[in-house]
Design a protein around this motif. Structure first.
Motif, PDB file in Angstrom:
ATOM      1  N   GLN A 102       1.030  -1.119  -0.152  1.00 51.83           N
ATOM      2  CA  GLN A 102       0.080   0.092  -0.066  1.00 51.83           C
ATOM      3  C   GLN A 102       0.730   1.488  -0.031  1.00 51.83           C
ATOM      4  O   GLN A 102       0.153   2.482   0.412  1.00 51.83           O
ATOM      5  N   SER A 160      -4.364   9.048  -8.852  1.00 49.72           N
ATOM      6  CA  SER A 160      -5.428   7.979  -8.753  1.00 49.72           C
ATOM      7  C   SER A 160      -5.060   6.637  -7.787  1.00 49.72           C
ATOM      8  O   SER A 160      -5.899   6.335  -6.967  1.00 49.72           O
ATOM      9  N   LEU A 161      -3.498   6.439  -7.764  1.00 48.04           N
ATOM     10  CA  LEU A 161      -3.189   5.453  -6.668  1.00 48.04           C
ATOM     11  C   LEU A 161      -3.323   6.067  -5.241  1.00 48.04           C
ATOM     12  O   LEU A 161      -3.690   5.195  -4.306  1.00 48.04           O
ATOM     13  N   ARG A 178      -5.727   8.171  -4.111  1.00 48.55           N
ATOM     14  CA  ARG A 178      -7.334   8.102  -3.884  1.00 48.55           C
ATOM     15  C   ARG A 178      -7.738   6.808  -3.811  1.00 48.55           C
ATOM     16  O   ARG A 178      -8.643   6.452  -2.910  1.00 48.55           O
ATOM     17  N   ASP A 179      -6.821   5.633  -4.116  1.00 49.87           N
ATOM     18  CA  ASP A 179      -7.097   4.262  -3.896  1.00 49.87           C
ATOM     19  C   ASP A 179      -6.414   4.084  -2.521  1.00 49.87           C
ATOM     20  O   ASP A 179      -6.576   2.724  -2.157  1.00 49.87           O
ATOM     21  N   TYR A 203      -3.092   4.340  -1.419  1.00 44.58           N
ATOM     22  CA  TYR A 203      -1.859   4.276  -1.536  1.00 44.58           C
ATOM     23  C   TYR A 203      -0.795   5.530  -0.929  1.00 44.58           C
ATOM     24  O   TYR A 203      -1.606   6.569  -0.989  1.00 44.58           O
ATOM     25  N   GLN A 228      -7.489  10.887 -13.621  1.00 45.58           N
ATOM     26  CA  GLN A 228      -7.234   9.882 -12.551  1.00 45.58           C
ATOM     27  C   GLN A 228      -8.275   8.640 -12.691  1.00 45.58           C
ATOM     28  O   GLN A 228      -7.587   7.210 -12.452  1.00 45.58           O
ATOM     29  N   GLN A 229      -9.283   8.623 -13.179  1.00 45.88           N
ATOM     30  CA  GLN A 229     -10.094   7.473 -13.669  1.00 45.88           C
ATOM     31  C   GLN A 229      -9.424   6.635 -14.571  1.00 45.88           C
ATOM     32  O   GLN A 229      -9.427   5.450 -14.512  1.00 45.88           O
ATOM     33  N   ALA A 245      -6.652   4.802 -13.293  1.00 41.30           N
ATOM     34  CA  ALA A 245      -7.148   3.512 -12.292  1.00 41.30           C
ATOM     35  C   ALA A 245      -7.701   2.434 -13.120  1.00 41.30           C
ATOM     36  O   ALA A 245      -7.340   1.382 -12.767  1.00 41.30           O
ATOM     37  N   THR A 246      -8.425   2.789 -13.975  1.00 39.48           N
ATOM     38  CA  THR A 246      -9.031   1.745 -15.039  1.00 39.48           C
ATOM     39  C   THR A 246      -8.120   1.098 -15.800  1.00 39.48           C
ATOM     40  O   THR A 246      -8.504  -0.238 -15.679  1.00 39.48           O
ATOM     41  N   ARG A 281      -6.138  -1.268 -13.235  1.00 40.75           N
ATOM     42  CA  ARG A 281      -6.792  -2.424 -12.556  1.00 40.75           C
ATOM     43  C   ARG A 281      -7.152  -3.584 -13.726  1.00 40.75           C
ATOM     44  O   ARG A 281      -7.638  -4.701 -13.376  1.00 40.75           O
TER      45      ARG A 281
END
Length: 558
Positions: free
Chosen positions: A80, A139-140, A142-143, A145, A538-539, A542-543, A546
């Motif tokens: 993380q 984006s990381l 926000r997830d 990290y 950012q979306q 992340a898309t 993943r």
């Protein structure tokens, strides 16, 4: 003139010629002074992070809208956490080497850290290369990290002055950010790492010495200040065979724990808390009649495991006064005298002693049977397979093992997100999946050639191109592989030397068509996932990280 300044300046002349065309096409840099400054940043990034030329250039963000960041590198996420390295270069054409790194350069790095790593902070214009990386990092974050930041100020002069040091302290960046200075002396020291290290190690107390299997082993303990002195004398030359890069003192939990133990009342138990250090040498000599506390003379010494411990000891003790250096802290040391001609044994020991932690195993896998077979097979098809890393620039007919792993995983194994974001695992956990026994030269070459097309597109995006192309190159390559196999009329396991020429001709003739079809299919998949509204960077980051689109793309192709 300082000889190290001259060495670096001469090397920059060669690098400038090497990257001139790419700098003009991708960064718009044509001025000779700017090109040389860019070359200095390039050399620093490549040397400090031990990257390939291609990986290094991809880190460069210099130009208008660079927010004071000339290069940025994002590590793979682990526990993380992500490590982000920022570079700012200040290269003086005056080669006297007597200028400090400027105060305003430090100020810019501090502002960049506060702004770039807060996803809620709006940013003014960033150039596309920097924006792509920043939004991926955000984006990381926000997830969930946590970023650990290395801010590297590099110049061909002296470290920043006291005023800049005070500004760093006032910035109150906590333990998430650490500032480092790199100049000509540091770069030359690393570049000279291949020079053998001959020295004498001072052991404390009794030690076990045993001969077996044409090798010798010494197991004993050394005071931490002896480790400090060893690193002080030889620096990173001792880490040539150590396959893990130093992770830094601040922000790395293991290294912070080492530091805290050394500076606490528990330092007497350091020997029991630490896993110890593994060294190799061509030969060691000691007085066998002495009962203990003996010096050991070593030839061609290397640290193959415990580099993190050694560098943390060095960094910690360097920041303390001589009076506070612990005299009662020791570390377990294993010294192996190995046959100098048996490099394979050294690699196997290095692999085994480091395999518990994230490592770069590419060089250790270079002599695997499958890598040697690929080298021969690819050579027969008119290309060159670089299974070992090299300082020489790659030609169009060269394929590095690192690029091959990414391409095969994305194109044939249909794991584009792992190809792009799990690079550390390509020669570890994912190695068997990528380099299956039935992989051959034809499949490897075609995958690499396919992968180059969307990567080239990514580097030369225009304002008219879809935003997702910044992150989608591995997915595009996967789609292109599907289209090529359909036109070839065979599954991937039937692609071999017999139909290689036809496959390559198809790619030459229809590569642009495959590229456009792939972009259209990914655009359609994104609309199925998000609708027709705008998608933030950012979306998008992340898309594609993943791999959300893989199943949708498969449905579209049915």
């Amino acid at each position: 003139m300082n000889i190290n300044i001259a060495i670096i300046d001469q090397r920059l002349n060669k690098i400038s010629e090497q990257i001139r065309d790419q700098a003009r096409e991708e960064l718009g840099i044509t001025d000779e002074t700017r090109l040389k400054s860019l070359s200095f940043v390039f050399l620093t990034v490549r040397t400090i992070l031990d990257l390939t030329d291609e990986e290094t250039f991809d880190c460069l963000t210099e130009g208008s809208g660079d927010f004071g960041v000339d290069a940025i590198h994002l590590s793979e996420e682990c526990d993380q956490e992500i490590t982000v390295t920022l570079f700012q270069g200040k290269y003086k054409q005056n080669l006297e080497g007597n200028s400090n790194f400027p105060e305003d350069g430090i100020s810019k790095l501090i502002r960049a850290i506060w702004a770039l790593f807060d996803p809620s902070t709006p940013l003014d214009y960033l150039n596309p290369r920097l924006s792509t990386k920043v939004e991926e990092i955000r984006s990381l974050i926000r997830d969930g990290y946590i970023p650990r930041i290395r801010a590297i100020a590099c110049n061909n002069g002296k470290i920043w002055n006291d005023i800049a040091s005070q500004e760093i302290q006032r910035a109150d960046l906590g333990d998430q950010a650490v500032f480092e200075h790199v100049n000509h002396d540091r770069l030359v020291a690393i570049l000279q790492a291949a020079k053998p290290v001959h020295d004498t190690l001072q052991f404390t107390g009794k030690a076990l010495v045993e001969d077996f299997n044409f090798s010798r082993v010494l197991v004993g303990r050394m005071a931490v200040y002896e480790i400090y002195s060893l690193i002080e004398r030889h620096g990173e030359r001792l880490l040539e065979r150590n396959i893990r890069r130093y992770l830094g003192l601040s922000g790395n939990r293991v290294n912070e724990a080492i530091r805290d133990t050394l500076l606490s009342e528990e330092r007497g138990n350091f020997y029991f808390y630490n896993n110890g250090i593994t060294l190799t040498c061509d030969k060691f000599l000691h007085n066998a009649f002495q009962s203990g506390d003996f010096p050991v003379k070593v030839e061609n010494l290397q640290i193959i495991n415990g580099g993190q411990t050694c560098m943390t000891i060095y960094k910690t003790l360097r920041q303390t006064s001589p009076a506070t250096i612990p005299q009662d802290a020791f570390v377990l040391v294993r010294l192996y005298q190995l046959p100098s001609e048996n490099e394979d044994l050294v690699r196997q020991i290095t692999y085994a002693t480091n395999s518990q932690n994230p490592v770069d195993l590419r060089d250790l896998k270079a002599n695997d049977t499958i890598q040697r077979q690929l080298e021969m097979d690819i050579q027969e098809l008119g290309f060159t397979y670089r299974r070992k890393r090299t300082d020489s620039p790659l030609k169009p007919t060269d394929i590095s093992s690192g690029t091959a792993a990414q391409a095969i995983l994305a194109v044939w194994r249909k794991k584009p997100h792992q190809a792009k974001y799990f690079i550390r695992e390509h020669f570890g956990r994912l190695y068997v999946q990528i380099f299956k026994n039935n992989i051959n030269g034809a499949q490897t070459i075609i995958a690499a050639l396919i992968y180059r097309i969307p990567e080239a597109k990514r580097r030369k995006l225009t304002d008219q191109d879809p935003q997702f192309l910044r992150y989608a190159s591995a997915f595009i390559a996967m789609q292109m592989g599907k289209y090529l196999l359909r036109d070839l009329g065979c599954p991937v396991h039937s692609l071999n030397h017999q139909n290689f020429s036809r496959a390559k001709q198809l790619l030459d003739d229809k590569g642009s068509e495959y590229l456009e079809r792939s972009i259209e299919s990914i655009d359609a998949a994104l609309k199925m996932l998000y609708g027709t509204g705008d998608i933030s960077l950012q979306q998008l980051a992340a898309t594609f990280r993943r791999g959300d689109l893989i199943e949708i793309l498969d449905r579209i192709e049915e």
